[in-house]
Design a protein around this motif. Structure first.
Motif, PDB file in Angstrom:
ATOM      1  N   ASP A   1      33.496  34.759  35.421  1.00 30.03           N
ATOM      2  CA  ASP A   1      33.302  35.799  36.429  1.00 30.03           C
ATOM      3  C   ASP A   1      33.390  37.211  35.854  1.00 30.03           C
TER       4      ASP A   1
ATOM      5  N   VAL B   1      40.658  44.589  35.625  1.00 32.86           N
ATOM      6  CA  VAL B   1      40.817  43.122  35.575  1.00 32.86           C
ATOM      7  C   VAL B   1      41.977  42.764  34.637  1.00 32.86           C
TER       8      VAL B   1
ATOM      9  N   ASP C   1      34.012  38.496  39.559  1.00 35.63           N
ATOM     10  CA  ASP C   1      35.371  38.722  40.058  1.00 35.63           C
ATOM     11  C   ASP C   1      35.366  39.822  41.123  1.00 35.63           C
ATOM     12  N   ASP C   2      36.150  39.625  42.197  1.00 35.89           N
ATOM     13  CA  ASP C   2      36.119  40.532  43.349  1.00 35.89           C
ATOM     14  C   ASP C   2      36.467  41.972  42.969  1.00 35.89           C
TER      15      ASP C   2
ATOM     16  N   HIS D   1      42.621  38.936  33.630  1.00 38.62           N
ATOM     17  CA  HIS D   1      41.621  38.385  32.725  1.00 38.62           C
ATOM     18  C   HIS D   1      41.869  38.843  31.289  1.00 38.62           C
TER      19      HIS D   1
END
Length: 314
Positions: free
Chosen positions: A277, A289, A5-6, A292
Motif C-alpha cells: 500500500d 507513514v 494506505d489511508d 511502515h
C-alpha cells in the motif's frame, strides 16, 4: 484490490493538487528545484533525528563520505549506503536521518557515499566514485581507527539501488568481496519498459516524466541505456545475497520484481519484500507513514544480521 494506505492517500491528494497547479503554471524541472524539492520533503517529513554514537565526515580519494557508527567501541560490519535522487539530487545532508535510522536498526556502520551527481557529472562518474570507495574503504577505516568487522554490504534506495546493483555486477571482477546487497525500491531498467511504469507513472508521487528527465540528465553521451541497466547485467555464482524491496504503487515496481526473479532463477540467495500500500520513496515521508517506515527498518535489519562468528575482528 489495490489500495493506497489511508494516511498516504490524504497526503497524495494534496501533493497531486499542488503538482497540477505547478504544471498548469508552466513550471518545468530544473536541477536546482529538483534538489531543493527532495531536500525540503525529506526535512519536512523526517523530524525524528536519532543520536548516533559516532558520526564523522571524511573522504576516500576525492569522494566525500560520512560514517555512522552506532557503537564506536564495538566492532561492527559495514554497509556502504548510496542515496536516492535520480542521479541528480540527494546528498549526505539530505539522507542523514535515514542513515542514522539504518545504523541503529541494523547495527551496522553506515558509510554514506557523496557520489558525484548529474548533469554536472553524468554517467558513469557516480559508478566510478562508488568503485573507488569500495576499493579503498577498509584501508581508510583502518587509518581512521574505526572499530569494524571486514564484512561488507552495499545498497541504497531508488537511484542508489541502481548504483549498488551496477557496482555489484562490475565488482565481480574487482578485488572487493560484497556479502550482501539491499535494494530499496530500486531503479534497475533505464529503458523504462516495464508495465508498472505506465500503471503507476502518474498520481503516485514519483512521476514518470520526472524519471525520464532524470535519466536524460544522467545519460548525456548517447550511452546504450539497455546495456547500462542493472537488470540486464550478468551475475555470477558468488553474487551477493540480496534483498529487493518494492512497493505496489511505484513505477519501478516491476523491474525490481524482475531482478528478484532473475537472481532466484540463477541460484543467487535473494529475498523479496513487497509493501502493498506504499509509493516510491516512502522512507522520505516518515511522518506520514511512520509505522511502515519502522517496519521496513526492521525488515532490513533482520536481513543484514550476520552469524556470531562474524562478530570477531581478525
Amino acid at each position: 484490490m489495490r489500495k493506497v494506505d489511508d494516511s498516504l492517500a490524504v497526503w497524495l491528494q494534496a501533493f497531486n493538487h499542488e503538482l497540477a497547479a505547478s504544471m498548469a503554471a508552466g513550471v518545468e524541472f530544473n536541477v536546482t528545484s529538483v534538489r531543493e524539492g527532495l531536500a525540503a520533503i525529506t526535512q519536512t517529513y523526517i523530524t525524528d533525528i536519532p543520536h548516533i554514537d559516532m558520526v564523522v565526515d571524511d573522504s576516500i580519494e576525492h569522494v566525500p563520505i560520512r560514517i555512522y557508527h552506532p557503537q564506536s567501541q564495538t566492532a561492527l560490519p559495514v554497509w556502504v549506503y548510496l542515496h536516492g535522487g535520480g542521479h541528480v539530487a540527494g546528498s549526505l545532508e539530505v539522507y542523514d536521518p535515514i542513515c542514522r535510522k539504518l545504523a541503529l536498526a541494523c547495527q551496522y556502520i553506515i558509510v554514506a557515499i557523496d557520489y558525484r551527481l548529474a548533469p554536472e557529472f553524468p554517467y558513469p562518474a557516480a559508478i566510478n566514485d562508488v568503485r573507488l570507495c569500495l576499493q579503498h574503504l577498509f584501508s581508510r577505516l583502518n587509518n581512521m581507527a574505526v572499530n569494524y568487522i571486514p564484512y561488507l554490504a552495499i545498497g541504497g534506495d531508488s537511484a542508489g539501488g541502481a548504483l549498488a546493483a551496477t557496482v555489484c555486477a562490475i565488482a565481480q571482477n574487482d578485488d572487493v568481496h560484497i556479502s550482501k546487497q539491499i535494494l530499496i525500491y530500486p531503479s534497475l531498467d533505464y529503458t523504462l519498459s516495464s508495465p508498472s511504469v505506465a500503471m503507476n507513472g502518474n498520481d503516485y508521487f514519483l512521476q514518470i516524466n520526472k524519471v525520464q528527465w532524470y535519466f536524460d540528465q544522467y545519460f548525456q553521451n548517447n550511452h546504450d541505456r539497455y546495456s547500462a541497466s542493472p537488470l540486464w547485467l550478468p551475475v555470477c555464482a558468488n553474487f551477493p545475497e540480496t534483498l529487493v524491496i518494492t512497493t505496489e504503487f511505484c513505477p519501478l515496481r516491476d523491474e525490481g520484481i524482475a531482478y528478484y526473479n532473475k537472481l532466484r532463477q540463477q541460484g543467487i540467495g535473494v529475498q523479496h519484500h513487497h509493501v502493498a500500500d506504499m509509493v516510491h520513496a516512502f522512507l522520505n515521508l516518515e511522518n506520514v507513514v511512520p509505522q511502515h517506515c519502522r517496519q521496513l527498518y526492521t525488515v532490513i535489519g533482520e536481513f543484514l544480521s550476520i552469524e556470531s562468528e562474524c562478530n570477531k575482528k581478525p
